[in-house]
Scaffold this motif. Structure first.
Motif, PDB file in Angstrom:
ATOM      1  N   LEU A 115       0.807  -0.831  -0.287  1.00 50.42           N
ATOM      2  CA  LEU A 115       0.206   0.235   0.302  1.00 50.42           C
ATOM      3  C   LEU A 115       1.022   1.284  -0.006  1.00 50.42           C
ATOM      4  CD1 LEU A 115      -2.057  -1.102   2.511  1.00 50.42           C
ATOM      5  CD2 LEU A 115      -2.711  -1.680  -0.034  1.00 50.42           C
ATOM      6  N   MET A 116       2.346   1.095   0.625  1.00 50.99           N
ATOM      7  CA  MET A 116       2.870   1.856   0.934  1.00 50.99           C
ATOM      8  C   MET A 116       3.422   2.758  -0.464  1.00 50.99           C
ATOM      9  SD  MET A 116       4.640   2.052   5.123  1.00 50.99           S
ATOM     10  CE  MET A 116       3.663   3.428   6.182  1.00 50.99           C
ATOM     11  N   VAL A 117       4.625   1.879  -1.053  1.00 48.38           N
ATOM     12  CA  VAL A 117       4.694   2.003  -2.529  1.00 48.38           C
ATOM     13  C   VAL A 117       4.152   2.079  -3.939  1.00 48.38           C
ATOM     14  CG1 VAL A 117       6.403   0.933  -1.428  1.00 48.38           C
ATOM     15  CG2 VAL A 117       5.216  -0.648  -3.238  1.00 48.38           C
ATOM     16  N   GLY A 118       2.259   1.945  -3.968  1.00 50.14           N
ATOM     17  CA  GLY A 118       1.546   1.967  -4.821  1.00 50.14           C
ATOM     18  C   GLY A 118       1.325   1.167  -5.624  1.00 50.14           C
ATOM     19  N   ALA A 119       0.703  -0.410  -5.174  1.00 48.83           N
ATOM     20  CA  ALA A 119       0.997  -1.933  -5.853  1.00 48.83           C
ATOM     21  C   ALA A 119      -0.147  -1.847  -6.059  1.00 48.83           C
ATOM     22  CB  ALA A 119       2.262  -2.957  -5.275  1.00 48.83           C
ATOM     23  N   ARG A 120      -0.355  -2.809  -6.341  1.00 44.88           N
ATOM     24  CA  ARG A 120      -1.722  -3.782  -6.336  1.00 44.88           C
ATOM     25  C   ARG A 120      -1.981  -5.383  -5.511  1.00 44.88           C
ATOM     26  NH1 ARG A 120      -4.717  -2.705 -11.860  1.00 44.88           N
ATOM     27  NH2 ARG A 120      -6.243  -0.846 -11.080  1.00 44.88           N
ATOM     28  N   SER A 121      -0.674  -5.481  -5.379  1.00 40.08           N
ATOM     29  CA  SER A 121       0.037  -6.805  -4.727  1.00 40.08           C
ATOM     30  C   SER A 121       0.932  -7.224  -3.986  1.00 40.08           C
ATOM     31  CB  SER A 121      -0.171  -7.668  -5.445  1.00 40.08           C
ATOM     32  OG  SER A 121      -0.266  -9.474  -5.261  1.00 40.08           O
ATOM     33  N   ILE A 122       1.106  -7.814  -3.304  1.00 41.53           N
ATOM     34  CA  ILE A 122       2.686  -8.010  -3.079  1.00 41.53           C
ATOM     35  C   ILE A 122       3.155  -9.106  -4.312  1.00 41.53           C
ATOM     36  CG2 ILE A 122       2.457 -10.152  -1.693  1.00 41.53           C
ATOM     37  CD1 ILE A 122       3.850  -9.056   0.506  1.00 41.53           C
ATOM     38  N   LEU A 523       1.124   7.214   0.583  1.00 44.73           N
ATOM     39  CA  LEU A 523      -0.189   6.647  -0.491  1.00 44.73           C
ATOM     40  C   LEU A 523      -1.348   5.244   0.410  1.00 44.73           C
ATOM     41  CD1 LEU A 523       1.798   5.641  -3.877  1.00 44.73           C
ATOM     42  CD2 LEU A 523       0.519   7.588  -3.160  1.00 44.73           C
ATOM     43  N   GLU A 524      -0.413   4.793   1.200  1.00 45.72           N
ATOM     44  CA  GLU A 524      -1.885   3.905   1.921  1.00 45.72           C
ATOM     45  C   GLU A 524      -3.082   5.152   2.996  1.00 45.72           C
ATOM     46  OE1 GLU A 524       0.708   4.460   5.543  1.00 45.72           O
ATOM     47  OE2 GLU A 524       1.167   4.948   3.647  1.00 45.72           O
ATOM     48  N   TRP A 525      -2.995   5.610   2.535  1.00 48.42           N
ATOM     49  CA  TRP A 525      -4.541   6.240   3.035  1.00 48.42           C
ATOM     50  C   TRP A 525      -4.836   7.642   2.481  1.00 48.42           C
ATOM     51  CZ3 TRP A 525      -5.074   5.921   7.919  1.00 48.42           C
ATOM     52  CH2 TRP A 525      -4.255   5.168   8.826  1.00 48.42           C
ATOM     53  N   SER A 526      -4.538   7.081   0.773  1.00 49.16           N
ATOM     54  CA  SER A 526      -5.377   7.695  -0.120  1.00 49.16           C
ATOM     55  C   SER A 526      -6.003   6.879  -0.811  1.00 49.16           C
ATOM     56  CB  SER A 526      -3.832   7.909  -1.125  1.00 49.16           C
ATOM     57  OG  SER A 526      -3.796   6.061  -1.852  1.00 49.16           O
ATOM     58  N   MET A 527      -6.364   5.262  -0.433  1.00 49.97           N
ATOM     59  CA  MET A 527      -7.355   4.541  -0.619  1.00 49.97           C
ATOM     60  C   MET A 527      -8.568   4.417   0.442  1.00 49.97           C
ATOM     61  SD  MET A 527      -6.021   1.366  -0.019  1.00 49.97           S
ATOM     62  CE  MET A 527      -4.168   2.300  -1.218  1.00 49.97           C
TER      63      MET A 527
END
Length: 644
Positions: A115-122, A523-527
């Motif tokens: 979530l912090m790096v803007g990825a859809r998955s790990i 970024l994790e707080w943008s969703m």
């Protein structure tokens, strides 16, 4: 890679955007039902399970510690006998070090980092599920053995020759050794997943010097895992071979060396302190920045301090061995390293203080735990410098002074920031806010109980109380301090009960959290809270270390990724430029069945070495089925590659 005009999915208007988001949600969702639970590979689902499992082990380890404190509350008590006390001591230390402290940090990272790096998955989502099942089964095996009376009694450090078959008959030490190999395998695999995610799946534009400091802390920690864990795995495997097969790695009469175990264990053991300590430094950076309403002071100095701490952590292990017959000139180098590692820690503390000093403080529960960390870590660090001196270390070695130092560093440096992180990110995980009043009550009970428990142990150690005695005679001056420590332990237990009640109540009736209740900048707080299965409706393009605090302008998002396939964006390691669009695998139960087969191998090997041979067959079958290419996925991959 094009840039979409809005988060909804491009240039075709709101209706097309809504359909794209619905398609993404369906594509990235795990299957429902019981089998869906076994097949789940969503990093958020796996991380939530991982966090819950580690907290269960934390509660179990805490109950064992409470029982030990009841035994030691008064002289000549007989709540438990010496054999049971040895098992409690071993299980408590092993639980906290191997089943809670490091795994919970990796579990939190597995949730937050994508979530912090803007990825859809790990990265490697199936491989991310496999360590969870391995971890749970390994921990369950240890506690089942303990419940059946076959628990280990050799201490969480299992020093040889006391852990050899001559001095520790039965299966307890074998179970301990296999549990170590088992759970550290899970940590190694998790480290590979997290490192790949950070280096190859960052949002476009998120250069290394723009990553959140928690992501930096995670990256540094996982590289440490890769170097530290193999040492203890080699040691535990050698120990069980000595016990079951008749090798002599640690038998001096047959050419072995007792100190080899010390070197292997503590080459892992001291870096493990920093595996527990460094991720909370990332928690603190996020919390301090958010609740002071300003970017963190000295970003690059903080990054360099994290890297320096990691390097120095591998140069300290011999200060656990100052009481052994090693050359004095060699010990002096490790004394110097023990003093030097205080420097990067001090740099970070001063950067946090500078951030808070010039900020507009919002004193909420997460910040309370961070401020307590400053006080407790300084006290623990001072005693650590004292123990780095050979003459003093020889005087207090293996006394309760060392117990006090260990808990001030690990509980103060790890658990206080971890509780702060739970209060900070709980809205993102659950969509609900924790009670602020209950949070502050939890903090004060925990803070007072912690100091009441462990500060007297410094004095107990200086008065000569050894760390592994199950009872003691009256008249030594230890009675009052032990009683105070036990009272503090009950206060800690009460504080944890307040925390559990707060979580349970808030999950049902807590205030609904918005996407960004704290006004944070990452970024994790943008969703939405909790995040959707696909994390981001569109992958953002990042131009600042705190993208949500950057000057307002036209938002930029990556377009062109498939909505009906698990397609992700891979970027370059340093500059985070778009590199490729790999197709991620679909959910499957084969990581679970592979973990079951691996568990059979490890558990069976405790009782017969032939289990390694015969149980390798189901492991091989499960792995082949796991990696066997599916026609549907091949066809989908080919179709995506042929796009214009």
């Amino acid at each position: 890679m094009g840039e979409a005009r809005d988060r909804a999915g491009g240039r075709d208007g709101p209706r097309a955007g809504q359909l794209a988001v619905a398609a993404l949600r369906q594509t990235w969702s795990d299957p429902p039902g019981f089998m869906g639970m076994l097949e789940a590979i969503d990093h958020k689902t796996i991380a939530r399970r991982f966090i819950i499992a580690t907290l269960v082990f934390f509660l179990l380890g805490g109950l064992l510690a409470l029982l030990m404190r009841v035994q030691l509350a008064r002289p000549q008590a007989h709540v438990v006998g010496p054999e049971a006390y040895n098992q409690l001591f071993t299980m408590h230390g092993s639980t906290m070090m191997f089943l809670f402290a490091v795994p919970v940090m990796q579990a939190v990272a597995a949730y937050l980092v994508p979530l912090m790096v803007g990825a859809r998955s790990i990265a490697f989502p199936r491989l991310n599920a496999f360590p969870y099942w391995i971890f749970v089964m390994g921990g369950a095996f240890l506690y089942l053995s303990f419940a059946l009376g076959a628990g280990p009694n050799v201490g969480w450090f299992a020093y040889v020759p006391l852990s050899s078959s001559d001095y520790a008959p039965g299966k307890g030490a074998d179970i301990w050794a296999q549990m170590i190999t088992f759970t550290e395998l899970a940590s190694l695999l998790q480290a590979i997943v997290l490192i790949t995610t950070i280096l190859k799946m960052r949002a476009p534009g998120m250069r290394l010097d723009q990553m959140p400091l928690f992501v930096w802390a995670t990256l540094v920690t996982q590289f440490m895992v890769l170097f530290a864990m193999p040492a203890v795995m080699i040691g535990s495997s050698s120990l069980i071979l000595d016990r079951l097969v008749g090798t002599h790695f640690f038998n001096p009469a047959k050419g072995g060396d007792v100190l080899l175990w010390h070197h292997l264990f503590w080459f892992f053991g001291h870096p493990e302190v920093y595996l527990i300590f460094i991720p909370p430094l990332g928690f603190i950076s996020s919390i301090v920045s958010t609740f002071s309403r300003r970017p963190l002071f000295g970003y690059r100095a903080m990054v360099l301090a994290l890297i320096a701490t990691a390097f120095l952590a591998f140069s300290l292990w011999v200060h656990h061995m100052f009481a052994t017959n090693l050359p004095e000139i060699g010990k002096s180098f490790f004394t110097a390293a023990s003093l030097a590692i205080a420097v990067p820690s001090a740099v970070q503390i001063f950067c946090w203080i500078a951030t808070l000093w010039n900020g507009r403080l919002d004193l909420k529960s997460p910040l309370y735990f961070v401020l307590a960390f400053f006080v407790i870590l300084v006290l623990g660090g001072l005693t650590g410098i004292m123990l780095g001196s050979v003459p003093l270390d020889l005087q207090v070695h293996d006394t309760y002074f060392v117990v006090a130092h260990l808990h001030y560093v690990l509980l103060g440096g790890g658990v206080f920031p971890l509780f702060g992180a739970f209060y900070f990110w709980f809205p993102k995980l659950s969509g609900r806010m924790l009670s602020e009043a209950a949070g502050k009550l939890h903090f004060w009970l925990f803070f007072v109980g912690f100091n009441l428990t462990f500060f007297p142990m410094h004095l107990l150690g200086l008065h000569g109380m050894q760390r592994r005695i199950w009872t003691y005679p009256a008249g030594l001056g230890w009675d009052g301090m032990n009683l105070a420590a036990t009272a503090g332990a009950f206060l800690i237990a009460l504080s944890v009960l307040v925390f559990i009640q707060n979580v349970v109540f808030s999950l049902r009736r807590g205030a609904v959290a918005g996407a960004n209740p704290w006004g944070a900048g990452t970024l994790e707080w943008s969703m939405p809270s909790p995040p959707p299965p696909h994390n981001f409706d569109a992958i953002p393009v990042v131009h600042a270390a705190d993208p949500l605090w950057s000057p307002p302008g036209q938002p930029a998002f990556v377009g062109g990724l498939a909505t009906h396939a698990r397609e992700v964006l891979a970027t370059t390691a340093v500059e985070a430029r778009p590199d490729s669009r790999p197709l991620f695998p679909s959910p499957t139960a084969w990581p679970f069945w592979s973990a079951v087969a691996t568990t059979v191998l490890f558990v069976g090997s405790v009782f017969t070495p032939w289990a390694v041979v015969w149980a390798s067959l189901p492991v091989a079958v499960a792995l082949i089925c796991w990696f066997w290419p599916k026609r549907r996925e091949i066809a989908r991959s080919v179709a995506l590659e042929q796009r214009p």
